[in-house]
Write a protein that holds these residues in place. Sequence first.
Motif, PDB file in Angstrom:
ATOM      1  N   CYS A   1      28.573  -9.742   4.518  1.00 37.53           N
ATOM      2  CA  CYS A   1      28.262 -10.869   5.385  1.00 37.53           C
ATOM      3  C   CYS A   1      29.551 -11.406   6.007  1.00 37.53           C
TER       4      CYS A   1
ATOM      5  N   SER B   1      30.015 -14.204   7.267  1.00 36.64           N
ATOM      6  CA  SER B   1      30.128 -15.644   7.070  1.00 36.64           C
ATOM      7  C   SER B   1      30.635 -15.996   5.679  1.00 36.64           C
ATOM      8  N   CYS B   2      29.981 -15.438   4.639  1.00 36.10           N
ATOM      9  CA  CYS B   2      30.344 -15.806   3.271  1.00 36.10           C
ATOM     10  C   CYS B   2      30.978 -14.646   2.513  1.00 36.10           C
TER      11      CYS B   2
ATOM     12  N   CYS C   1      21.316 -12.895   5.311  1.00 33.10           N
ATOM     13  CA  CYS C   1      22.144 -12.950   4.117  1.00 33.10           C
ATOM     14  C   CYS C   1      21.435 -13.767   3.048  1.00 33.10           C
TER      15      CYS C   1
ATOM     16  N   GLU D   1      22.807 -15.149   0.549  1.00 30.90           N
ATOM     17  CA  GLU D   1      23.679 -16.200   0.041  1.00 30.90           C
ATOM     18  C   GLU D   1      23.703 -17.417   0.962  1.00 30.90           C
ATOM     19  N   CYS D   2      23.951 -17.189   2.251  1.00 33.81           N
ATOM     20  CA  CYS D   2      24.106 -18.312   3.173  1.00 33.81           C
ATOM     21  C   CYS D   2      22.988 -18.346   4.222  1.00 33.81           C
TER      22      CYS D   2
HETATM   23 ZN   LIG Z   1      26.357 -14.886   3.901  1.00 32.99          ZN
END
Ligand SMILES: [Zn+2]
Length: 55
Positions: free
Chosen positions: A34, A36-37, A48, A50-51
């Motif tokens: 990802c 982003s994270c 994703c 996670e985020c």
């Molecule tokens: Zn993410």
Amino acid sequence: MKATPSKGGMVKDALEEANVSLGAGAEKVVMIKCPSCGKLKEEDSKFCQECGREI
Ligand SMILES: [Zn+2]
């Protein structure tokens, strides 16, 4: 009764290629990181885990 030496050779080559592919691609799931994270997610999942960012 139509077995030819040339055809048999082709089949053998195909099997050898298959063995190489199986050895190299044992893991079917492709993981994408990802942006982003940084969490690794499965390629087939669109978001994703996670985020929640859409990748
Ligand atoms: Zn993410």
